[in-house]
Design a protein around this motif. Structure first.
Motif, mmCIF file in Angstrom:
data_model
loop_
_atom_site.group_PDB
_atom_site.id
_atom_site.type_symbol
_atom_site.label_atom_id
_atom_site.label_comp_id
_atom_site.label_asym_id
_atom_site.label_seq_id
_atom_site.Cartn_x
_atom_site.Cartn_y
_atom_site.Cartn_z
ATOM 1 N N TRP A 147 60.267 28.175 49.733
ATOM 2 C CA TRP A 147 59.748 27.511 48.534
ATOM 3 C C TRP A 147 60.848 26.753 47.792
ATOM 4 O O TRP A 147 60.579 25.729 47.149
ATOM 5 C CB TRP A 147 59.088 28.524 47.599
ATOM 6 C CG TRP A 147 60.023 29.519 46.980
ATOM 7 C CD1 TRP A 147 60.369 30.743 47.458
ATOM 8 C CD2 TRP A 147 60.728 29.366 45.730
ATOM 9 N NE1 TRP A 147 61.251 31.368 46.620
ATOM 10 C CE2 TRP A 147 61.483 30.543 45.542
ATOM 11 C CE3 TRP A 147 60.791 28.358 44.769
ATOM 12 C CZ2 TRP A 147 62.300 30.732 44.426
ATOM 13 C CZ3 TRP A 147 61.602 28.537 43.661
ATOM 14 C CH2 TRP A 147 62.340 29.702 43.489
ATOM 15 N N PRO A 188 43.094 32.619 34.859
ATOM 16 C CA PRO A 188 42.553 32.863 36.205
ATOM 17 C C PRO A 188 42.226 31.588 36.975
ATOM 18 O O PRO A 188 42.123 31.630 38.203
ATOM 19 C CB PRO A 188 41.275 33.679 35.937
ATOM 20 C CG PRO A 188 41.467 34.268 34.594
ATOM 21 C CD PRO A 188 42.261 33.275 33.823
ATOM 22 N N ILE A 246 44.134 28.965 37.192
ATOM 23 C CA ILE A 246 45.343 28.362 37.763
ATOM 24 C C ILE A 246 45.518 28.731 39.239
ATOM 25 O O ILE A 246 45.787 27.854 40.066
ATOM 26 C CB ILE A 246 46.578 28.764 36.929
ATOM 27 C CG1 ILE A 246 46.442 28.193 35.514
ATOM 28 C CG2 ILE A 246 47.857 28.276 37.591
ATOM 29 C CD1 ILE A 246 47.563 28.605 34.565
ATOM 30 N N PRO A 247 45.376 30.026 39.648
ATOM 31 C CA PRO A 247 45.470 30.329 41.084
ATOM 32 C C PRO A 247 44.413 29.616 41.914
ATOM 33 O O PRO A 247 44.684 29.229 43.060
ATOM 34 C CB PRO A 247 45.281 31.850 41.137
ATOM 35 C CG PRO A 247 45.623 32.338 39.784
ATOM 36 C CD PRO A 247 45.231 31.251 38.850
ATOM 37 N N VAL A 248 43.212 29.422 41.363
ATOM 38 C CA VAL A 248 42.165 28.710 42.094
ATOM 39 C C VAL A 248 42.605 27.272 42.357
ATOM 40 O O VAL A 248 42.446 26.756 43.471
ATOM 41 C CB VAL A 248 40.836 28.733 41.312
ATOM 42 C CG1 VAL A 248 39.768 27.933 42.055
ATOM 43 C CG2 VAL A 248 40.360 30.167 41.111
ATOM 44 N N TRP A 249 43.157 26.620 41.348
ATOM 45 C CA TRP A 249 43.649 25.252 41.514
ATOM 46 C C TRP A 249 44.778 25.186 42.547
ATOM 47 O O TRP A 249 44.805 24.281 43.389
ATOM 48 C CB TRP A 249 44.141 24.708 40.167
ATOM 49 C CG TRP A 249 43.058 24.132 39.314
ATOM 50 C CD1 TRP A 249 42.010 24.804 38.760
ATOM 51 C CD2 TRP A 249 42.897 22.773 38.921
ATOM 52 N NE1 TRP A 249 41.211 23.956 38.040
ATOM 53 C CE2 TRP A 249 41.728 22.704 38.111
ATOM 54 C CE3 TRP A 249 43.629 21.613 39.159
ATOM 55 C CZ2 TRP A 249 41.284 21.508 37.547
ATOM 56 C CZ3 TRP A 249 43.186 20.409 38.585
ATOM 57 C CH2 TRP A 249 42.029 20.362 37.807
ATOM 58 N N ILE A 250 45.692 26.136 42.491
ATOM 59 C CA ILE A 250 46.834 26.125 43.423
ATOM 60 C C ILE A 250 46.367 26.343 44.857
ATOM 61 O O ILE A 250 46.784 25.625 45.781
ATOM 62 C CB ILE A 250 47.851 27.203 43.010
ATOM 63 C CG1 ILE A 250 48.509 26.821 41.677
ATOM 64 C CG2 ILE A 250 48.906 27.394 44.095
ATOM 65 C CD1 ILE A 250 49.457 27.871 41.134
ATOM 66 N N ILE A 251 45.490 27.326 45.056
ATOM 67 C CA ILE A 251 44.989 27.604 46.403
ATOM 68 C C ILE A 251 44.212 26.414 46.951
ATOM 69 O O ILE A 251 44.380 26.016 48.116
ATOM 70 C CB ILE A 251 44.117 28.880 46.397
ATOM 71 C CG1 ILE A 251 44.986 30.102 46.099
ATOM 72 C CG2 ILE A 251 43.393 29.051 47.726
ATOM 73 C CD1 ILE A 251 44.187 31.374 45.877
ATOM 74 N N ASP A 252 43.364 25.827 46.127
ATOM 75 C CA ASP A 252 42.597 24.653 46.568
ATOM 76 C C ASP A 252 43.516 23.485 46.891
ATOM 77 O O ASP A 252 43.274 22.734 47.841
ATOM 78 C CB ASP A 252 41.602 24.239 45.484
ATOM 79 C CG ASP A 252 40.407 25.171 45.403
ATOM 80 O OD1 ASP A 252 40.333 26.102 46.229
ATOM 81 O OD2 ASP A 252 39.550 24.978 44.519
ATOM 82 N N SER A 271 35.594 26.909 46.550
ATOM 83 C CA SER A 271 36.977 27.181 46.940
ATOM 84 C C SER A 271 37.031 27.973 48.249
ATOM 85 O O SER A 271 37.852 27.678 49.132
ATOM 86 C CB SER A 271 37.686 27.960 45.831
ATOM 87 O OG SER A 271 39.009 28.275 46.197
ATOM 88 N N CYS A 280 38.710 26.629 51.692
ATOM 89 C CA CYS A 280 39.759 27.405 52.372
ATOM 90 C C CYS A 280 39.344 27.760 53.798
ATOM 91 O O CYS A 280 40.177 27.732 54.717
ATOM 92 C CB CYS A 280 40.068 28.675 51.585
ATOM 93 S SG CYS A 280 40.881 28.371 49.987
#
Length: 285
Positions: free
Chosen positions: A41, A173, A175-181, A263, A267
């Motif tokens: 990273w 909550p 924010i992780p959805v946006w990052i994963i998508d 999402s 994925c």
């Protein structure tokens, strides 16, 4: 399986060409690619930061030029549309500012995801590196730009004295959805556009249509009874789970359920494609 010895001296070095790889083996290699990419990273961060510096090389304000232009556009459209639609400026301008910033991030991310691998052709051809690093690179680059543009939203909130209160914590909550998508999109569109170069214009055209069909410059309540179809728009669901809490209203359970469902579908499609395409990307570019 066919094994080719590289040199007589280096008995332990070999190239393996495997046909008919099992699904389990594909999953193992794909998971290893993702894990190796996460471990790198810092490299992805350095590449993303380098992209920003090269993009604005020689500029006095750098990415803040984009921030200034966004601020001018938000102010102009805010006064215009609030007058045309007879909406109170104090209610409409924060909505427009936040929507434009989030859509700018989303639209640019989708566009740059199409070139996630082709833009790194030289690196991919010369250095053995996990493909996931290039997806991280696209995400980090756009997060850095978003960090600059979010100043526009803060200034609007300060100017109008509008603050969401504790309900803003419900945006965490999302924010992780946006990052994963975002990572799933980079792997999916990056691989597809590396194989089929004419997909990128189609994606950009779809995003332009989605902009007008999604509540970005217009508010959902303006549809009246016709707002029932909005949860079927994945862009609306993704925007709303993050935008609504920042504006002081929690997103509904229906919106959250739709956002998580879309999402999961994204994925799943992205992972299925990555299993098949991971080893071919270097040849496609």
């Amino acid at each position: 399986m066919m094994t080719i010895q590289i040199a007589e001296i280096e008995r332990d070095t070999s190239l393996e060409f495997i046909s008919g790889m099992s699904t389990t083996a594909r999953h193992r290699l794909a998971i290893q690619d993702v894990l190796d990419g996460v471990r790198l990273w810092r490299l992805a961060w350095s590449l993303g930061w380098l992209d920003i510096r090269l993009r604005y090389r020689g500029s006095m304000l750098g990415p803040f030029w984009l921030t200034i232009s966004t601020g001018v556009m938000v102010a102009s459209l805010g006064f215009l549309y609030s007058t045309l639609w007879h909406i109170e400026l104090r209610s409409y301008l924060p909505f427009l500012a936040l929507s434009q910033i989030l859509w700018g991030f989303l639209g640019t991310l989708v566009s740059e995801s199409c070139t996630a691998f082709t833009d790194s052709e030289g690196v991919i051809r010369s250095v053995r590196m996990p493909n996931f690093v290039f997806a991280l690179r696209v995400l980090i680059r756009n997060i850095l730009v978003l960090a600059h543009n979010i100043c526009v939203v803060v200034l609007v909130f300060l100017a109008l004295d509008v603050w969401p209160g504790k309900v803003v914590l419900l945006a965490i909550p999302a924010i992780p959805v946006w990052i994963i998508d975002a990572l799933a999109l980079s792997l999916l569109l990056g691989g597809i556009c590396a194989r089929f170069r004419d997909i990128m214009p189609i994606v950009n055209s779809v995003m332009m249509i989605a902009f007008f069909l999604s509540p970005v410059i217009w508010k959902p309540e303006q549809l009246g009874d016709g707002a029932y179809w909005l949860p079927f728009n994945p862009f609306y669901d993704l925007l709303e789970i993050l935008r609504a809490p920042i504006l002081g209203e929690p997103a509904s359970l229906a919106v959250w359920a739709a956002a998580i469902g879309y999402s999961a579908l994204l994925c799943g499609v992205s992972w299925t494609f990555f299993l098949r395409a991971r080893g071919r990307i270097a040849f496609w570019i």
